[in-house]
Design a protein around this motif. Structure first.
Motif, PDB file in Angstrom:
ATOM      1  N   THR A   1       6.732  -3.314   7.573  1.00 44.43           N
ATOM      2  CA  THR A   1       6.353  -3.777   9.108  1.00 44.43           C
ATOM      3  C   THR A   1       5.828  -2.627   9.888  1.00 44.43           C
ATOM      4  O   THR A   1       6.712  -1.412   9.794  1.00 44.43           O
TER       5      THR A   1
ATOM      6  N   ARG B   1      -3.981 -15.551   2.032  1.00 47.42           N
ATOM      7  CA  ARG B   1      -4.382 -14.624   3.081  1.00 47.42           C
ATOM      8  C   ARG B   1      -5.822 -14.595   3.258  1.00 47.42           C
ATOM      9  O   ARG B   1      -6.477 -14.518   2.289  1.00 47.42           O
TER      10      ARG B   1
ATOM     11  N   ILE C   1       6.548 -10.326   6.395  1.00 41.48           N
ATOM     12  CA  ILE C   1       5.890  -8.914   6.612  1.00 41.48           C
ATOM     13  C   ILE C   1       6.445  -8.054   5.920  1.00 41.48           C
ATOM     14  O   ILE C   1       7.741  -7.550   6.630  1.00 41.48           O
TER      15      ILE C   1
ATOM     16  N   GLN D   1      -1.466 -14.965  14.223  1.00 41.44           N
ATOM     17  CA  GLN D   1      -0.922 -13.631  14.890  1.00 41.44           C
ATOM     18  C   GLN D   1      -1.791 -13.375  16.444  1.00 41.44           C
ATOM     19  O   GLN D   1      -2.896 -13.584  16.370  1.00 41.44           O
TER      20      GLN D   1
ATOM     21  N   ASP E   1       1.938  -4.574  13.922  1.00 42.07           N
ATOM     22  CA  ASP E   1       2.165  -5.987  13.679  1.00 42.07           C
ATOM     23  C   ASP E   1       3.243  -6.818  14.604  1.00 42.07           C
ATOM     24  O   ASP E   1       2.984  -7.872  14.615  1.00 42.07           O
TER      25      ASP E   1
ATOM     26  N   THR F   1      11.337  -5.260   6.520  1.00 44.56           N
ATOM     27  CA  THR F   1      10.674  -6.596   6.188  1.00 44.56           C
ATOM     28  C   THR F   1      11.075  -7.557   7.252  1.00 44.56           C
ATOM     29  O   THR F   1      12.228  -7.627   7.494  1.00 44.56           O
TER      30      THR F   1
ATOM     31  N   ARG G   1       0.702  -6.888   2.563  1.00 38.73           N
ATOM     32  CA  ARG G   1       2.318  -7.100   3.420  1.00 38.73           C
ATOM     33  C   ARG G   1       2.483  -8.378   3.786  1.00 38.73           C
ATOM     34  O   ARG G   1       3.783  -8.699   4.126  1.00 38.73           O
ATOM     35  N   PHE G   2       1.622  -9.090   4.168  1.00 37.01           N
ATOM     36  CA  PHE G   2       1.693 -10.589   4.739  1.00 37.01           C
ATOM     37  C   PHE G   2       1.857 -11.624   3.506  1.00 37.01           C
ATOM     38  O   PHE G   2       0.927 -11.730   2.593  1.00 37.01           O
TER      39      PHE G   2
END
Lengths: 106, 123
Positions: A77, A53, A74, A36, A81, A17, A60-61
């Motif tokens: 990971t 999101r 995250i 990002q 990423d 993470t 996962r985010f």
């Protein structure tokens, strides 16, 4: 003028993470957004209004914002990423970006 | 799907004016109220330049306010950026963006980005 501070770099092992922080005075009273930017690409929105999101962003985010710190987390990971991550807020009629955090997955 | 495409000279001489246009494709520019510009100097972070609304309301970053003008041309589905008296410090990758904003609750962020266009200031 308002400032947002991010750690220049964060490292994480694949599957672990990653937490990227963004600090600012009373930041919890503002909405925070995260972008990002993969190498050679335009920035892309990965989190809006602290913890929402956009379509297509993996579960996962996740995001949170309280007190003076917002966090982009995250989980699990992946190498994909690896990117620069920028936080953003609005203050005094201007957009403010954090300096960016380079996430290394290794 | 919305696509934003920046266009304009890649090379501008010092003291002259940088002019860029962003064409909105696949979508009417009138569907969203604010449109904006962001730049990124080589190897650096993101710098917000400002935004313009369909009705001509503008927000500019304080450090560039005296040199920046933004406008919208709904008939061409385009918006533009002018930056006067440029110096080498204005050399950057310039992105046009679509802005999502709300007055209540208040929020303001960029959800669609162009690919960016590189502008170099040099004689």
């Amino acid at each position: 003028s308002y400032e947002l501070s991010q750690p220049p770099s964060v490292s994480v092992s694949p599957g672990q993470t990653a937490s990227i922080t963004c600090s600012g005075d009373k930041l919890g009273n503002k909405y925070v957004f995260w972008y990002q930017q993969r190498p050679g690409q335009s920035p892309a929105l990965v989190m809006y209004q602290d913890n929402k999101r956009p379509s297509g962003i993996p579960q996962r985010f996740s995001g949170s914002n309280s007190g003076n710190t917002a966090t982009l987390m995250i989980t699990e990971t992946q190498v994909m990423d690896e990117a620069h991550y920028y936080c953003q807020a609005w203050d005094s009629s201007t957009v403010v970006f954090g300096g960016g955090t380079d996430l290394a997955v290794l | 799907q919305v696509h934003l495409q920046e266009s304009g000279p890649g090379l501008v001489k010092p003291s002259e004016t940088l002019s860029l246009t962003c064409t909105v494709a696949g979508y009417s520019i009138t569907t969203f109220y604010y449109w904006g510009w962001i730049r990124q100097s080589p190897g650096k972070g993101l710098e917000w330049i400002g935004s313009v609304s369909l009705s001509g309301i503008t927000y500019y970053t304080p450090s560039l306010k005296s040199r920046v003008t933004m406008s919208v041309d709904t008939s061409k589905n385009q918006f533009s950026l002018r930056l006067t008296s440029v110096t080498a410090a204005d050399t950057a990758l310039y992105y046009c963006v679509r802005v999502v904003s709300s007055a209540s609750p208040f929020y303001y962020y960029m959800d669609v980005w162009g690919r960016g266009t590189t502008v170099t200031v040099s004689s």
